[in-house]
Design a protein around this motif. Structure first.
Motif, short mmCIF file in Angstrom:
data_model
loop_
_atom_site.label_atom_id
_atom_site.label_comp_id
_atom_site.label_asym_id
_atom_site.label_seq_id
_atom_site.Cartn_x
_atom_site.Cartn_y
_atom_site.Cartn_z
N GLN A 187 1.23 -1.41 0.00
CA GLN A 187 0.19 -0.25 -0.45
C GLN A 187 1.43 1.68 0.16
O GLN A 187 0.55 2.29 -1.06
CB GLN A 187 -0.94 0.24 1.50
N PHE A 188 1.77 1.32 1.16
CA PHE A 188 2.66 2.42 0.81
C PHE A 188 3.61 2.75 -0.20
O PHE A 188 3.71 4.06 -0.63
CB PHE A 188 3.91 2.31 2.55
N GLU A 189 4.16 1.37 -0.52
CA GLU A 189 4.51 1.53 -1.96
C GLU A 189 3.77 1.84 -2.94
O GLU A 189 4.13 2.79 -4.21
CB GLU A 189 5.02 0.37 -2.67
N LEU A 190 2.84 2.02 -3.65
CA LEU A 190 1.53 1.65 -4.28
C LEU A 190 1.59 3.50 -4.36
O LEU A 190 1.67 4.38 -5.13
CB LEU A 190 0.10 1.65 -4.59
N MET A 191 1.39 4.02 -3.09
CA MET A 191 1.39 5.14 -2.95
C MET A 191 2.33 6.39 -3.36
O MET A 191 2.41 7.70 -4.25
CB MET A 191 0.80 6.22 -1.12
N ASP A 192 3.74 5.99 -2.77
CA ASP A 192 4.86 6.36 -2.96
C ASP A 192 4.95 6.51 -4.91
O ASP A 192 5.90 7.37 -4.97
CB ASP A 192 5.47 5.51 -2.68
N GLN A 208 -11.99 -1.71 3.55
CA GLN A 208 -11.71 -0.11 4.06
C GLN A 208 -10.75 0.40 4.72
O GLN A 208 -10.19 1.72 4.04
CB GLN A 208 -13.28 -0.20 5.00
N GLU A 209 -9.72 -0.40 5.12
CA GLU A 209 -8.49 -0.22 5.81
C GLU A 209 -7.84 0.56 4.42
O GLU A 209 -6.89 1.35 4.39
CB GLU A 209 -7.93 -0.82 6.21
N THR A 213 -6.15 4.16 4.03
CA THR A 213 -4.72 4.10 3.77
C THR A 213 -4.48 4.73 2.58
O THR A 213 -3.28 5.82 2.69
CB THR A 213 -3.80 2.95 4.19
N VAL A 214 -4.15 4.82 1.37
CA VAL A 214 -4.12 4.80 0.07
C VAL A 214 -5.05 6.45 -0.13
O VAL A 214 -3.99 6.80 -1.18
CB VAL A 214 -3.85 3.68 -0.84
#
Length: 374
Positions: A187-192, A208-209, A213-214
């Protein structure tokens, strides 16, 4: 200078990248999407969130060009998308199954679309190496999909989708096949990656989480309609209906009738129990049926009756969910209503102050609960 907050939806001069205008989609007698109008802006990470069958995948398929609206129009950068075939749109879609070519190497998988477009060799090579770097796959360029992990395959699919520099990338449950810990990291990689490329991402998810998050904004869907589209924080703290409050995170819903009082309302809910109070600028009539939504982390649990809190109820602990860092207590009121209260586990389990069957007091501040009309 403070960094400018990214909120194009609050800027009257911002031009949306995608516009849904009165879009309805029917399959025979079934209405999958019911007269929806909304905008998605450039560089947004927009999440369509909802249970199975709510219409989110139909929404995505219309954006991709696999389905045409029955009524209404979808504009991409001001242009009607309906007449443009899927392969000619500045849109790419990443499927849940990743759909990688098993006989091609990672490098060849990423280059596939560029080769098919007849791009020059040196341009393809430069673009593929850029994508490998972006998704941290340089070491795996020569491997075949079966020789790398699920998380790496997911990144190959992402690199291939982004190689043609689409204006819009659609992600259909992209993390569904990954285990919990890997999902979180991805998820954090995708956002990055989304931030680095500046591509507009639209993700479809029932998690939902993940959406919270993203996404820059989350559109909560039900029955072919977007019920609320807003930032994750506003959807959590200021849901516009019981459906949204209940769908996102943990919540206790208490039903009652409202009566104006000071800067909010007094809510009578159960005979014999004290009325509750909520600060609210909603315009309600006296005696109107309302719902009070309270998040467990905003409910304090104490052995003694709290001083100076208007919202205080007595109950008995009937269940405790221990989640390592937090414990959620399920407390039954005399009426049978369950109220959830959450505490952070700063002490060892053996030193926990409450256990099953304990009589406790639950309390919260006047601004902690959200007053909802439906």
């Amino acid at each position: 200078m403070p960094e400018k907050i990214f909120e194009p939806w609050n800027d009257p001069d911002a031009k949306p990248l995608i516009q849904f205008k009165g879009v309805t989609k029917r399959f025979g007698d079934f209405t999958a999407i019911d007269n929806q109008t909304f905008d998605i802006y450039e560089r947004e990470f927009f999440a369509l969130l909802g249970p199975s069958g709510c219409g989110k995948t139909t929404m995505m398929r219309m954006l991709a060009g696999f389905e045409k609206p029955t009524e209404g129009t979808i504009l991409l950068a001001g242009q009607d998308m309906a007449p443009i075939p899927p392969n000619k749109r500045a849109v790419n879609m990443m499927f849940q199954s990743y759909a990688l070519f098993p006989h091609l190497s990672v490098w060849e998988n990423i280059a596939f679309g560029l080769k098919r477009d007849g791009r020059p060799k040196d341009e393809i090579a430069a673009r593929v190496s850029e994508m490998l770097k972006l998704t941290r796959l340089e070491k795996f360029a020569k491997r075949k999909p079966h020789q790398i992990s699920g998380g790496q395959r997911q990144r190959v699919a992402l690199a291939r989708s982004l190689a043609k520099a689409p204006k819009l990338l659609l992600l259909d449950e992209p993390l569904g096949a990954l285990d919990a810990k890997l999902r979180q990291a991805t998820q954090f990689e995708l956002m990055d990656i989304q931030e680095k490329t500046g591509t507009t991402f639209v993700i479809v998810t029932h998690d939902q989480e993940e959406a919270m998050t993203v996404a820059s904004r989350v559109a909560v869907m039900d029955d072919g309609k977007i019920v609320q589209a807003d930032t994750p924080a506003r959807i959590y703290e200021s849901p516009n209906s019981v459906y949204v409050a209940d769908f996102i995170g943990d919540v206790t819903i208490i039903e009652g009738t409202a009566r104006r009082s000071g800067d909010g309302y007094e809510i009578s809910h159960t005979e014999g129990l004290p009325a509750l109070y909520a600060v609210s600028d909603a315009q309600l009539s006296d005696g109107q049926r309302v719902f009070l939504a309270i998040r467990p982390e905003k409910v304090e649990i104490t052995a003694d009756k709290p001083e100076n809190k208007r919202n205080a109820l007595r109950g008995k602990i009937i269940d405790i969910a221990y989640l390592g860092n937090i414990s959620t207590y399920h407390v039954a009121l005399p009426s049978g209503q369950i109220v959830k209260a959450q505490t952070a586990n700063t002490r060892r389990l053996s030193r926990r102050s409450f256990t099953w069957e304990d009589e406790v007091w639950l309390s919260w501040t006047d601004t902690a609960a959200v007053l909802l009309e439906h």
